[in-house]
Structures are given as structure tokens and as C-alpha cells.
Design an enzyme around this catalytic site. Structure first.
Site, PDB file in Angstrom:
ATOM      1  N   ASP A 184       0.436  -1.028  -0.091  1.00 29.16           N
ATOM      2  CA  ASP A 184      -0.024  -0.612  -0.215  1.00 29.16           C
ATOM      3  C   ASP A 184       0.758   1.410   0.215  1.00 29.16           C
ATOM      4  OD1 ASP A 184      -2.647   1.241   0.437  1.00 29.16           O
ATOM      5  OD2 ASP A 184      -2.213   1.250   2.110  1.00 29.16           O
ATOM      6  N   GLY A 185       0.326   2.197   0.345  1.00 28.52           N
ATOM      7  CA  GLY A 185       1.352   3.726  -0.745  1.00 28.52           C
ATOM      8  C   GLY A 185       1.599   4.279  -1.467  1.00 28.52           C
ATOM      9  N   GLY A 209       0.049   5.499  -4.124  1.00 24.03           N
ATOM     10  CA  GLY A 209      -0.687   7.077  -4.768  1.00 24.03           C
ATOM     11  C   GLY A 209       0.003   7.652  -3.805  1.00 24.03           C
ATOM     12  N   HIS A 230       2.439   3.126  -9.233  1.00 21.10           N
ATOM     13  CA  HIS A 230       2.165   1.614  -8.906  1.00 21.10           C
ATOM     14  C   HIS A 230       3.513   1.372  -9.997  1.00 21.10           C
ATOM     15  CE1 HIS A 230      -1.328   2.033  -7.281  1.00 21.10           C
ATOM     16  NE2 HIS A 230      -2.015   2.607  -8.218  1.00 21.10           N
ATOM     17  N   GLU A 266     -11.828  -4.970  -5.400  1.00 17.42           N
ATOM     18  CA  GLU A 266     -12.375  -3.405  -5.165  1.00 17.42           C
ATOM     19  C   GLU A 266     -11.910  -2.188  -6.285  1.00 17.42           C
ATOM     20  OE1 GLU A 266     -11.528  -5.358  -2.415  1.00 17.42           O
ATOM     21  OE2 GLU A 266     -14.138  -5.936  -1.676  1.00 17.42           O
ATOM     22  N   ASN A 267     -10.195  -3.215  -7.321  1.00 14.68           N
ATOM     23  CA  ASN A 267     -10.236  -2.170  -7.363  1.00 14.68           C
ATOM     24  C   ASN A 267     -10.124  -1.696  -8.934  1.00 14.68           C
ATOM     25  OD1 ASN A 267      -7.355  -3.222  -6.329  1.00 14.68           O
ATOM     26  ND2 ASN A 267      -7.691  -1.274  -5.567  1.00 14.68           N
ATOM     27  N   TRP A 268     -11.161  -2.667  -9.164  1.00 15.71           N
ATOM     28  CA  TRP A 268     -11.734  -2.522 -10.401  1.00 15.71           C
ATOM     29  C   TRP A 268     -12.733  -1.200 -10.922  1.00 15.71           C
ATOM     30  CZ3 TRP A 268     -10.228  -5.240 -14.256  1.00 15.71           C
ATOM     31  CH2 TRP A 268      -9.777  -6.660 -14.362  1.00 15.71           C
ATOM     32  N   ARG A 280       1.335  -5.076   6.422  1.00 16.15           N
ATOM     33  CA  ARG A 280       1.044  -4.298   5.135  1.00 16.15           C
ATOM     34  C   ARG A 280       1.561  -2.312   5.955  1.00 16.15           C
ATOM     35  NH1 ARG A 280      -5.471  -2.556   4.302  1.00 16.15           N
ATOM     36  NH2 ARG A 280      -4.446  -0.751   2.627  1.00 16.15           N
ATOM     37  N   ARG A 340      -5.087  -1.840   8.937  1.00 13.02           N
ATOM     38  CA  ARG A 340      -6.808  -2.786   8.702  1.00 13.02           C
ATOM     39  C   ARG A 340      -6.357  -4.198   7.561  1.00 13.02           C
ATOM     40  NH1 ARG A 340      -7.865   1.991   6.112  1.00 13.02           N
ATOM     41  NH2 ARG A 340      -6.603   2.019   4.483  1.00 13.02           N
ATOM     42  N   SER A 356      -8.258  -5.467   4.678  1.00 14.63           N
ATOM     43  CA  SER A 356      -8.765  -5.063   3.544  1.00 14.63           C
ATOM     44  C   SER A 356      -9.215  -6.257   2.526  1.00 14.63           C
ATOM     45  CB  SER A 356      -7.599  -4.476   3.022  1.00 14.63           C
ATOM     46  OG  SER A 356      -8.449  -2.834   3.776  1.00 14.63           O
TER      47      SER A 356
END
Ligand code: FPP
Length: 247
Positions: free
Chosen positions: A18-19, A21, A35, A65-67, A186, A192, A194
């Protein structure tokens, strides 16, 4: 004082990368650049895992969920995945790393599915080192898929309902061939899970690091493994029972 025993090495480490972005945002760059840098982090981390002795490393690369992200980010991520697979094939073969996937692979773009099949086939005979990519993955979707397959087997008479158990059910999960993660990391400071390997991580130790994924390196992986080594895994038992070797 007795000397320290051999370091405890997790057999399977799962990472929520994560991170990306925020890494890009902090530099005034487009999210996709984060990315892109995130992809560059993968090889050194997989190399470091092997050197530490971690046999399985699972990376959460794309969730169900990334879609819902902007379409250019989704297509950018798919492009990066295709690029990664093409670029890493020779290296995975050289380092004897087997590629696996968990997730609904059949919904990924055809070119990505083709590359995945090619890399998996070319590495399928390796046993010692394993890279698992979670793609179009969600733990609840996985449970629904497994429950459907299990129920079909019960209906067909090949799976007696009276024998329903975790050990039998887990054979229908995407991860049936993989050991459970011992350590879940993470990055980026979020604490979390996710929808990631929820059942498989039932007894995993969790380490949350503030480091953003593009900055995550060998030393950060080693620090998480060291932290894992300091934890006592009790699986519901008491410290005394663990010390006396009960199981
Ligand atoms: C989370 O960062 C990261 C993702 C949703 C994708 C992870 C993908 C990669 C590292 C690249 C593809 C991987 C491989 C193995 C080829 P975020 O975008 O949610 O970051 P943010 O929370 O800072 O916005």
C-alpha cells in the site's frame, strides 16, 4: 545467559503493498508513477525473501474492489502487470521461483491471462521458492467461490456432508496448495486487512509499517521478520503450554 537460538523464519509472508498513490502524490507525480515505482520494489523484495529463507511470498497486487478505481488507473495497472510478467520470466526461472496466483484470474484481460499462464507453466516444476500474486482477489469472493464448489461436491456425492470441516473446506480455496501465511505485512501505515486472506491469516502475526510500498526494501522486510521472531505464537494455548511443547 544462553546464546540466542536460531532466528525464527516465517515460511510464508503475505504483503499488502500500500501507499503507491501517496508516494506519487508527495512528489507531484501521477498515481500511475507510484505504481510503476511499486513494481520496481517487487524484485528486490522477492530476492531478499529468498535470501532470508522465506519459501512463500504473496503480494496483494489487485483486489476485486480495485476495478472501481478510475479506468486509466485500472488499465495502467493491468499494463504494468503484463510488463512485469514479461520482464520477470527469465529471472524467475534463473532463481527457481514458481509463480502462483490466487483470485478470479478468468476476469483479467486476455493478454494478462496469457502471460500468467506462460510464466506459471515455465516455473511449475520449481518447489523451493514461491511467488504468489493475488489478482482480482477478495477473501469474501474466495469464500463464496469455495462454498459453491464445496456444495456442488456435496450434491454430487463426492464430499460427504457429515465430513464438513475446515480441513476439507480449505481444499476449495484458491490457496489450497499453499501453507497459511505466518506473517502479514502492510505498508503505508494503514492498520487493516482489507479483505485479504482473512481465513488463511487466522493465526498470522501482523506487522504494520509506515513505509510506503515504493520505498519498502530489504531492511524493512528484515525488520518485519525480526519482529516476527520476537512474537510468541500461542494458537490459543498458554505460554506455559507452549514452553512445555504442548500442541
Ligand atoms: C496500493 O497503493 C497498491 C495497489 C492497489 C496496487 C499494487 C500494485 C503494484 C505494486 C503494481 C503491480 C504489481 C505487480 C506485482 C506487477 P494505493 O494506490 O492504494 O496507494 P494509496 O493508498 O497511497 O493511494
Amino acid at each position: 545467559m544462553s546464546p540466542p537460538g536460531p532466528a525464527k523464519i516465517p515460511q510464508h509472508v503475505a504483503i499488502i503493498m500500500d501507499g503507491n498513490g501517496r508516494w506519487a502524490q508527495q512528489r507531484g507525480l501521477p498515481r500511475l508513477e507510484g505504481h510503476r515505482r511499486g513494481v520496481e520494489t517487487v524484485r528486490p523484495v522477492v530476492d531478499a525473501a529468498r535470501e532470508i529463507g522465506i519459501r512463500y511470498i504473496t503480494l496483494y497486487a489487485f483486489s476485486v474492489e480495485n476495478w472501481k478505481r478510475p479506468t486509466d488507473e485500472v488499465s495502467g495497472l493491468m499494463g504494468l502487470l503484463d510488463y512485469f510478467l514479461k520482464r520477470e520470466l527469465n529471472n524467475l526461472i534463473k532463481e527457481k521461483v514458481r509463480l502462483h496466483t490466487i483470485g478470479r484470474i478468468e476476469a483479467l484481460p486476455a493478454n494478462v491471462q496469457k502471460e500468467l499462464a506462460r510464466v506459471k507453466e515455465a516455473t511449475q516444476h520449481f518447489t523451493d521458492w514461491n511467488l504468489v500474486l493475488a489478482l482480482n482477489y477478495g477473501a469474501r469472493t474466495e469464500v463464496a467461490d469455495a462454498a459453491r464448489a464445496y456444495a456442488a461436491a456435496v450434491q454430487a456425492g463426492t464430499e460427504p456432508l457429515a465430513d464438513a470441516s475446515w480441513d476439507n473446506f480449505r481444499r476449495y480455496l484458491y490457496s489450497a496448495q499453499l501453507p497459511d501465511p505466518d506473517l502479514l505485512i502492510r505498508t503505508s501505515g494503514e492498520q487493516r486487512v482489507s479483505n485479504f486472506m482473512l481465513l488463511q491469516c487466522a493465526y498470522a502475526e501482523m506487522v504494520f509499517t509506515p513505509v510506503l510500498w515504493p520505498d519498502f526494501g530489504r531492511a524493512d522486510l528484515q525488520a518485519a521478520v525480526d519482529e516476527y521472531g520476537r512474537r510468541e505464537r500461542r494458537y490459543g494455548l498458554t505460554t506455559e503450554q507452549i514452553k512445555s511443547g504442548a500442541s
